[in-house]
Design a protein around this motif. Structure first.
Motif, PDB file in Angstrom:
ATOM      1  N   LEU A  19       0.832  -1.206   0.000  1.00 25.47           N
ATOM      2  CA  LEU A  19       0.000   0.000   0.000  1.00 25.47           C
ATOM      3  C   LEU A  19       0.866   1.255   0.000  1.00 25.47           C
ATOM      4  CD1 LEU A  19      -2.636  -1.236   2.590  1.00 25.47           C
ATOM      5  CD2 LEU A  19      -3.150  -0.603   0.223  1.00 25.47           C
ATOM      6  N   ARG A  20       2.007   1.202   0.670  1.00 21.36           N
ATOM      7  CA  ARG A  20       2.900   2.365   0.754  1.00 21.36           C
ATOM      8  C   ARG A  20       3.439   2.750  -0.619  1.00 21.36           C
ATOM      9  NH1 ARG A  20       3.906   6.509   1.762  1.00 21.36           N
ATOM     10  NH2 ARG A  20       5.163   7.517   3.356  1.00 21.36           N
ATOM     11  N   GLN A  21       3.462   1.798  -1.556  1.00 19.82           N
ATOM     12  CA  GLN A  21       3.980   2.073  -2.891  1.00 19.82           C
ATOM     13  C   GLN A  21       2.986   2.830  -3.769  1.00 19.82           C
ATOM     14  OE1 GLN A  21       5.075  -1.735  -4.511  1.00 19.82           O
ATOM     15  NE2 GLN A  21       6.421  -2.224  -2.810  1.00 19.82           N
ATOM     16  N   SER A  22       1.746   2.917  -3.357  1.00 23.16           N
ATOM     17  CA  SER A  22       0.723   3.545  -4.182  1.00 23.16           C
ATOM     18  C   SER A  22       0.896   5.062  -4.219  1.00 23.16           C
ATOM     19  CB  SER A  22      -0.671   3.219  -3.628  1.00 23.16           C
ATOM     20  OG  SER A  22      -1.653   4.007  -4.269  1.00 23.16           O
ATOM     21  N   PRO A  23       0.872   5.645  -5.412  1.00 24.46           N
ATOM     22  CA  PRO A  23       0.930   7.107  -5.495  1.00 24.46           C
ATOM     23  C   PRO A  23      -0.322   7.773  -4.923  1.00 24.46           C
ATOM     24  CG  PRO A  23       0.550   6.143  -7.666  1.00 24.46           C
ATOM     25  CD  PRO A  23       0.843   5.010  -6.739  1.00 24.46           C
ATOM     26  N   ARG A  24      -1.369   6.989  -4.707  1.00 25.78           N
ATOM     27  CA  ARG A  24      -2.612   7.529  -4.149  1.00 25.78           C
ATOM     28  C   ARG A  24      -2.601   7.560  -2.627  1.00 25.78           C
ATOM     29  NH1 ARG A  24      -7.951   5.221  -6.931  1.00 25.78           N
ATOM     30  NH2 ARG A  24      -8.719   6.946  -5.661  1.00 25.78           N
ATOM     31  N   VAL A  25      -1.577   6.962  -2.002  1.00 25.19           N
ATOM     32  CA  VAL A  25      -1.533   6.852  -0.551  1.00 25.19           C
ATOM     33  C   VAL A  25      -0.488   7.802   0.013  1.00 25.19           C
ATOM     34  CG1 VAL A  25      -1.002   5.323   1.381  1.00 25.19           C
ATOM     35  CG2 VAL A  25      -2.361   4.481  -0.547  1.00 25.19           C
ATOM     36  N   ARG A  26      -0.905   8.662   0.927  1.00 28.34           N
ATOM     37  CA  ARG A  26       0.049   9.583   1.551  1.00 28.34           C
ATOM     38  C   ARG A  26       0.387   9.191   2.986  1.00 28.34           C
ATOM     39  NH1 ARG A  26      -2.567  13.721   4.666  1.00 28.34           N
ATOM     40  NH2 ARG A  26      -4.840  13.724   4.423  1.00 28.34           N
ATOM     41  N   GLU A  27      -0.483   8.405   3.634  1.00 33.28           N
ATOM     42  CA  GLU A  27      -0.199   7.948   4.996  1.00 33.28           C
ATOM     43  C   GLU A  27      -0.678   6.519   5.154  1.00 33.28           C
ATOM     44  OE1 GLU A  27      -1.683  10.223   8.306  1.00 33.28           O
ATOM     45  OE2 GLU A  27      -1.200  12.133   7.334  1.00 33.28           O
ATOM     46  N   VAL A  28       0.168   5.692   5.809  1.00 28.89           N
ATOM     47  CA  VAL A  28      -0.241   4.347   6.179  1.00 28.89           C
ATOM     48  C   VAL A  28      -0.161   4.225   7.698  1.00 28.89           C
ATOM     49  CG1 VAL A  28       0.213   1.871   5.963  1.00 28.89           C
ATOM     50  CG2 VAL A  28       0.613   3.379   4.005  1.00 28.89           C
ATOM     51  N   HIS A  29      -1.218   3.710   8.282  1.00 28.00           N
ATOM     52  CA  HIS A  29      -1.267   3.444   9.713  1.00 28.00           C
ATOM     53  C   HIS A  29      -1.519   1.953   9.905  1.00 28.00           C
ATOM     54  CE1 HIS A  29      -1.553   7.734  11.029  1.00 28.00           C
ATOM     55  NE2 HIS A  29      -2.001   7.862   9.787  1.00 28.00           N
ATOM     56  N   ALA A  30      -1.126   1.421  11.062  1.00 35.36           N
ATOM     57  CA  ALA A  30      -1.355   0.011  11.364  1.00 35.36           C
ATOM     58  C   ALA A  30      -1.712  -0.135  12.831  1.00 35.36           C
ATOM     59  CB  ALA A  30      -0.115  -0.821  11.049  1.00 35.36           C
ATOM     60  N   ALA A  31      -2.594  -1.094  13.115  1.00 38.81           N
ATOM     61  CA  ALA A  31      -2.985  -1.353  14.491  1.00 38.81           C
ATOM     62  C   ALA A  31      -3.192  -2.856  14.679  1.00 38.81           C
ATOM     63  CB  ALA A  31      -4.276  -0.592  14.836  1.00 38.81           C
ATOM     64  N   PRO A  32      -2.372  -3.538  15.493  1.00 37.23           N
ATOM     65  CA  PRO A  32      -1.300  -2.929  16.283  1.00 37.23           C
ATOM     66  C   PRO A  32       0.030  -2.776  15.547  1.00 37.23           C
ATOM     67  CG  PRO A  32      -1.478  -5.247  16.842  1.00 37.23           C
ATOM     68  CD  PRO A  32      -2.582  -4.973  15.843  1.00 37.23           C
ATOM     69  N   GLY A  33       0.242  -3.460  14.423  1.00 40.35           N
ATOM     70  CA  GLY A  33       1.517  -3.385  13.720  1.00 40.35           C
ATOM     71  C   GLY A  33       2.596  -4.205  14.407  1.00 40.35           C
ATOM     72  N   ASN A  34       3.819  -4.085  13.911  1.00 34.72           N
ATOM     73  CA  ASN A  34       4.982  -4.729  14.534  1.00 34.72           C
ATOM     74  C   ASN A  34       6.221  -3.899  14.221  1.00 34.72           C
ATOM     75  OD1 ASN A  34       6.021  -5.533  11.944  1.00 34.72           O
ATOM     76  ND2 ASN A  34       4.787  -7.393  11.988  1.00 34.72           N
ATOM     77  N   ALA A  35       7.374  -4.391  14.625  1.00 34.42           N
ATOM     78  CA  ALA A  35       8.592  -3.593  14.470  1.00 34.42           C
ATOM     79  C   ALA A  35       8.926  -3.332  13.011  1.00 34.42           C
ATOM     80  CB  ALA A  35       9.759  -4.304  15.153  1.00 34.42           C
TER      81      ALA A  35
END
Length: 422
Positions: A19-35
């Motif tokens: 998702l981070r590679q998409s030119p349409r995405v400016r912020e990625v959040h995750a919950a809970p995520g990992n290191a």
């Protein structure tokens, strides 16, 4: 767009990375995520199954899209809650996610849709189930009906094995309430593989097949795990088989769910056995597989954010065409000592920079930061992915990355891809 990824494993790291590679995405959040996810997204300490917390976070962040990774929040109705709050979510509602959450329900859907699958019987009573396996001779597969972390399936070759599996699920309650009901199936022979289909409930993009290695040891020895490695493409999954799966499995299953008023939108995971008489469905999952996502997403030559957003709308994928990179990908899972049994956490991890310099992708599954150091925090710790023009090259590159990484007790299979390479 702002995007929120729900979950904290290797699959979610791969999703956040794509998702981070998409030119349409400016912020990625995750919950809970990992290191690992924290290196490319903002992580929030909210459990995937905390539905209220996830909806509140999505609302507070003002996200445009939520991508739900694991099975539990889907089965609990996270997508329903998000939709009720006016938030777009990639993933099925609880009603459609029953396709994974209840194997008996999936069997009923397949029967109505005429989907080829193994003959089966459903039991709530231990004695009735035991009488059935004695009658069948024990050459069966015993499955906990509900979600059991990928560990509720026992392939049996004798009455004794089948009775033990039934006792473990129904009497000992090794899988909790998930095993109070069981599905007993005929044991199919053939080669297993999985197909992921991205769908808006009617239209779908079926990805090339992926093969997982469920057993912990080389040569498919030892107990089942959540998956010790994957690869794509699968040699035995021909274009003809792919057409049959699309026409006889995916399309009729989606149609049956629409007719029930439970359209499936998201990623439909089809677990298959390629038998001598054609493909048969072993199971459905209601999300990206793990570690299937770790090889599928690097090979997907499309904007995942765009596809996921389109899939949230009825007919949103009409006219879409799959774009897939040429070549192959292989993922080797590095696990903690003792996995899939009890294991220790907190073991320092080294060598990731070296592995990445070699050109491998490293997706974090069970990792954390402790006193500034990267340490193990789960049974499956890392998924090391190699890509190349052919499977042999992809596998060699993955193992080169594995050789560069060190943590105490690390173990992994050394034969990922062996069926297609042999």
């Amino acid at each position: 767009m702002k995007v929120l990824v729900v979950g904290g494993g290797g699959r979610e790291h791969a999703l956040a990375w794509k998702l981070r590679q998409s030119p349409r995405v400016r912020e990625v959040h995750a919950a809970p995520g990992n290191a690992g996810i924290a290196a490319l997204a903002t992580c929030h300490p909210i459990a995937a199954t905390d539905l209220e917390g996830q909806v509140r976070l999505a609302r507070d962040l003002g996200v445009d899209l939520v991508v739900v990774g694991p099975d539990d929040p889907l089965a609990l109705g996270l997508v329903d809650r998000l939709q009720a709050a006016g938030i777009r979510a990639f993933g099925p509602t609880a009603g459609a996610a029953r396709l994974e959450a209840s194997k008996s329900y999936a069997k009923a859907v397949m029967a109505r849709a005429g989907v080829p699958t193994a003959a089966a019987a459903v039991f709530d009573d231990f004695e009735a189930a035991r009488a059935y396996v004695r009658e069948r001779g024990g050459d069966v597969v015993v499955k906990a009906d509900g979600l059991a972390l990928g560990k509720g399936v026992t392939v049996c070759t004798s009455v004794e094995e089948a009775e033990a599996a039934l006792h473990r699920a129904m009497v000992e309650r090794a899988f909790g309430e998930a095993g109070s009901r069981v599905v007993v199936e005929e044991r199919l022979e053939g080669e297993e593989c999985s197909v992921l289909a991205l769908t808006d409930g009617e239209n779908f993009l079926a990805l090339p097949a992926i093969q997982d290695h469920k057993r912990v040891g080389d040569g498919d020895s030892g107990p089942n795990t959540g998956g010790m490695g994957t690869y794509t493409p699968v040699r035995s999954y021909t274009a003809e088989v792919a057409r049959e799966v699309a026409e006889r499995v995916i399309a009729p299953t989606l149609a049956a769910l629409r007719e029930e008023g439970q359209p499936f939108r998201g990623c439909l995971f089809v677990g298959l056995m390629l038998t001598a008489t054609g493909p048969r469905v072993l199971e459905f999952n209601a999300r990206f597989g793990d570690p299937e996502a770790q090889v599928a997403l690097p090979m997907l030559d499309m904007d995942l954010a765009e596809v996921a957003l389109a899939a949230t709308e009825p007919g949103g994928l009409a006219g879409a065409r799959l774009r897939w990179r040429p070549g192959a990908a292989a993922c080797v899972v590095m696990a903690s000592a003792g996995y899939p049994g009890p294991y220790e956490k907190g073991k320092p991890i080294e060598g990731l920079d070296e592995a990445e310099r070699l050109g491998t992708l490293v997706f974090h599954a069970g990792t954390a930061r402790q006193d500034g150091r990267l340490v193990t925090a789960g049974g499956r710790v890392l998924g090391v992915v190699g890509q190349g023009p052919d499977l042999r090259t992809a596998v060699d590159r993955a193992y080169a990355g594995v050789a560069a990484i060190r943590f105490e007790g690390a173990h992994f299979r050394r034969d990922i891809g062996w069926r297609s390479l042999s």
